[in-house]
Design an enzyme around this catalytic site. Structure first.
Site, PDB file in Angstrom:
ATOM      1  N   ASN A  11      83.599  36.683  44.775  1.00  0.00           N
ATOM      2  CA  ASN A  11      81.936  36.800  44.395  1.00  0.00           C
ATOM      3  C   ASN A  11      81.495  38.430  43.402  1.00  0.00           C
ATOM      4  O   ASN A  11      81.182  38.833  44.407  1.00  0.00           O
ATOM      5  CB  ASN A  11      81.265  36.571  44.871  1.00  0.00           C
ATOM      6  CG  ASN A  11      80.039  35.817  44.503  1.00  0.00           C
ATOM      7  OD1 ASN A  11      79.726  35.275  43.358  1.00  0.00           O
ATOM      8  ND2 ASN A  11      79.019  35.850  45.461  1.00  0.00           N
ATOM      9  N   TRP A  12      81.745  38.575  42.212  1.00  0.00           N
ATOM     10  CA  TRP A  12      81.084  39.398  41.536  1.00  0.00           C
ATOM     11  C   TRP A  12      79.839  39.228  41.252  1.00  0.00           C
ATOM     12  O   TRP A  12      79.770  40.290  41.052  1.00  0.00           O
ATOM     13  CB  TRP A  12      81.254  39.204  39.730  1.00  0.00           C
ATOM     14  CG  TRP A  12      83.264  38.918  39.476  1.00  0.00           C
ATOM     15  CD1 TRP A  12      83.577  39.553  40.771  1.00  0.00           C
ATOM     16  CD2 TRP A  12      83.834  39.245  38.457  1.00  0.00           C
ATOM     17  NE1 TRP A  12      85.034  39.817  40.963  1.00  0.00           N
ATOM     18  CE2 TRP A  12      85.426  39.770  39.128  1.00  0.00           C
ATOM     19  CE3 TRP A  12      83.582  38.983  37.855  1.00  0.00           C
ATOM     20  CZ2 TRP A  12      85.809  39.233  38.425  1.00  0.00           C
ATOM     21  CZ3 TRP A  12      84.648  39.150  36.269  1.00  0.00           C
ATOM     22  CH2 TRP A  12      85.851  38.803  36.448  1.00  0.00           C
ATOM     23  N   LYS A  13      79.189  38.495  41.337  1.00  0.00           N
ATOM     24  CA  LYS A  13      77.076  38.079  41.657  1.00  0.00           C
ATOM     25  C   LYS A  13      76.653  38.435  40.638  1.00  0.00           C
ATOM     26  O   LYS A  13      77.573  37.949  38.900  1.00  0.00           O
ATOM     27  CB  LYS A  13      76.660  38.938  43.046  1.00  0.00           C
ATOM     28  CG  LYS A  13      77.565  38.565  44.409  1.00  0.00           C
ATOM     29  CD  LYS A  13      76.705  39.299  45.442  1.00  0.00           C
ATOM     30  CE  LYS A  13      77.780  38.574  46.703  1.00  0.00           C
ATOM     31  NZ  LYS A  13      77.415  39.181  47.593  1.00  0.00           N
ATOM     32  N   HIS A 100      75.444  29.849  49.285  1.00  0.00           N
ATOM     33  CA  HIS A 100      75.482  31.293  49.988  1.00  0.00           C
ATOM     34  C   HIS A 100      74.027  31.753  50.691  1.00  0.00           C
ATOM     35  O   HIS A 100      73.059  31.159  49.348  1.00  0.00           O
ATOM     36  CB  HIS A 100      76.270  31.536  48.458  1.00  0.00           C
ATOM     37  CG  HIS A 100      76.187  33.134  48.637  1.00  0.00           C
ATOM     38  ND1 HIS A 100      75.171  33.836  48.599  1.00  0.00           N
ATOM     39  CD2 HIS A 100      77.309  33.902  48.372  1.00  0.00           C
ATOM     40  CE1 HIS A 100      76.535  35.175  48.302  1.00  0.00           C
ATOM     41  NE2 HIS A 100      77.233  35.471  48.812  1.00  0.00           N
ATOM     42  N   GLU A 102      72.376  34.574  49.636  1.00  0.00           N
ATOM     43  CA  GLU A 102      71.224  34.871  48.929  1.00  0.00           C
ATOM     44  C   GLU A 102      71.152  33.334  47.674  1.00  0.00           C
ATOM     45  O   GLU A 102      69.751  33.883  47.551  1.00  0.00           O
ATOM     46  CB  GLU A 102      71.723  35.889  47.770  1.00  0.00           C
ATOM     47  CG  GLU A 102      72.811  37.409  48.207  1.00  0.00           C
ATOM     48  CD  GLU A 102      73.819  37.254  47.954  1.00  0.00           C
ATOM     49  OE1 GLU A 102      74.250  37.471  46.814  1.00  0.00           O
ATOM     50  OE2 GLU A 102      73.862  39.010  48.105  1.00  0.00           O
ATOM     51  N   GLU A 172      79.486  33.639  56.319  1.00  0.00           N
ATOM     52  CA  GLU A 172      78.435  35.021  56.469  1.00  0.00           C
ATOM     53  C   GLU A 172      78.115  35.684  57.334  1.00  0.00           C
ATOM     54  O   GLU A 172      76.453  34.760  57.509  1.00  0.00           O
ATOM     55  CB  GLU A 172      77.886  34.885  54.774  1.00  0.00           C
ATOM     56  CG  GLU A 172      78.595  34.395  53.570  1.00  0.00           C
ATOM     57  CD  GLU A 172      77.654  34.164  52.822  1.00  0.00           C
ATOM     58  OE1 GLU A 172      77.342  35.041  51.812  1.00  0.00           O
ATOM     59  OE2 GLU A 172      76.906  33.487  52.413  1.00  0.00           O
ATOM     60  N   GLY A 178      74.536  45.191  54.982  1.00  0.00           N
ATOM     61  CA  GLY A 178      73.368  45.748  54.244  1.00  0.00           C
ATOM     62  C   GLY A 178      72.610  46.280  54.927  1.00  0.00           C
ATOM     63  O   GLY A 178      72.055  46.592  54.195  1.00  0.00           O
ATOM     64  N   SER A 219      81.530  41.112  53.835  1.00  0.00           N
ATOM     65  CA  SER A 219      82.019  43.194  53.977  1.00  0.00           C
ATOM     66  C   SER A 219      83.686  43.483  54.079  1.00  0.00           C
ATOM     67  O   SER A 219      83.133  44.654  55.215  1.00  0.00           O
ATOM     68  CB  SER A 219      81.300  44.112  54.561  1.00  0.00           C
ATOM     69  OG  SER A 219      79.459  43.574  54.411  1.00  0.00           O
ATOM     70  N   GLY A 240      82.455  40.209  48.407  1.00  0.00           N
ATOM     71  CA  GLY A 240      81.475  40.944  46.876  1.00  0.00           C
ATOM     72  C   GLY A 240      81.639  42.008  46.290  1.00  0.00           C
ATOM     73  O   GLY A 240      82.494  41.809  45.404  1.00  0.00           O
ATOM     74  N   GLY A 241      81.325  42.933  47.094  1.00  0.00           N
ATOM     75  CA  GLY A 241      81.206  44.720  46.304  1.00  0.00           C
ATOM     76  C   GLY A 241      83.539  44.914  46.058  1.00  0.00           C
ATOM     77  O   GLY A 241      82.997  45.418  45.252  1.00  0.00           O
TER      78      GLY A 241
END
Length: 256
Positions: A11-13, A100, A102, A172, A178, A219, A240-241
């Site tokens: 997921n490149w967001k 998701h 977010e 998630e 974070g 993560s 993600g990251g």
């Protein structure tokens, strides 16, 4: 226990530019050559779906599938700024995300909307990755299982046992993203096992519960991927990251 094929999604967001997105898609699709090993998809930002689709198609014949981060559940109409499922399918999208964290906590999507989107995507024949998970406040209040069961129940309302073949669940732990706090492999496995039990005994049946794949979305990195993916109820990762670096993403895919 059913044999479940590993599934890893990137997921490149809201990251990359056109050149970076194309290069990343090229590197991932060139590096992933064993489709028997895992199912792999990437979800670039909307503006770069076309160049990413072109790169994925050019390498290994779409072995890496094209996903979308979001969509609207109505087929067309006066919905300024929204994107329909038919538009995404026109570009080669085969997987979509719903629920998701977010979208829930930053954008404010409700359980009702998430369910409408999930049902629409399944009706359109797409694979749906339904994301669920608790916040730090909810975890500290001892509500982890309650939240996950509720989000599953709302998100999958009206979904048939047959349609569950096209559903992936992504857990998630919002509290571990974070915040400086870390979900151990044991934490993750415990949540995944509970989710599978809800699907098996609370919502569907043994066949569905044992065949649905549950990704971990807290993560996951090359350093912890192998230990996480070795847990009996963790069937992959929603990344993600680490998905923004081809080497890191491929290391996670290969860890499974």
């Amino acid at each position: 226990m059913a044999e479940r094929k590993t599934i890893v999604g990137g997921n490149w967001k809201m990251n990359t530019n056109r050149a970076e997105a194309s290069d990343l898609a090229g590197a991932v699709s060139e590096g992933f050559t064993n489709g028997d090993q895992a199912d792999v998809f990437v979800c670039p930002p909307f503006p770069y779906l076309i160049p990413v689709a072109e790169r994925l198609s050019a390498n290994n014949g779409n072995l890496v599938q094209l996903g979308a981060q979001n969509f609207y559940h109505e087929p067309n109409g006066a919905f300024t700024g929204e994107v329909s499922l038919a538009m995404l399918q026109d570009l080669g999208v085969s997987t979509v995300l719903t629920g998701h964290s977010e979208r829930r906590h930053v954008i404010g999507e409700t359980d009702v909307l998430i369910n409408e989107k999930t049902l629409a995507a399944l009706e359109a024949g797409l694979q749906v990755v339904l994301c669920i998970g608790e916040t730090l406040e909810q975890r500290e209040a001892g509500k982890t299982n309650f939240v996950n069961a509720a989000q599953l129940s709302y998100g999958l309302a009206g979904v048939t046992a047959e349609q569950m073949a096209d559903v992936v669940i992504a857990y998630e732990p919002v509290w571990a993203i974070g915040t400086g706090k870390t979900a151990t492999p044991e934490d993750a496995q415990k949540a995944h096992q509970f989710i599978r039990e809800v699907l098996t005994h609370g919502m569907f049946n043994e066949t569905v519960g044992q065949s649905v794949r549950i990704q971990y979305g807290g993560s996951m990195k090359p350093a912890n991927a192998k230990e996480l993916l070795s847990q009996p109820d963790i069937d992959g990762g929603l990344i993600g990251g680490a998905a923004l670096k081809a080497d890191d993403f491929l290391a996670i895919v290969n860890a499974g």
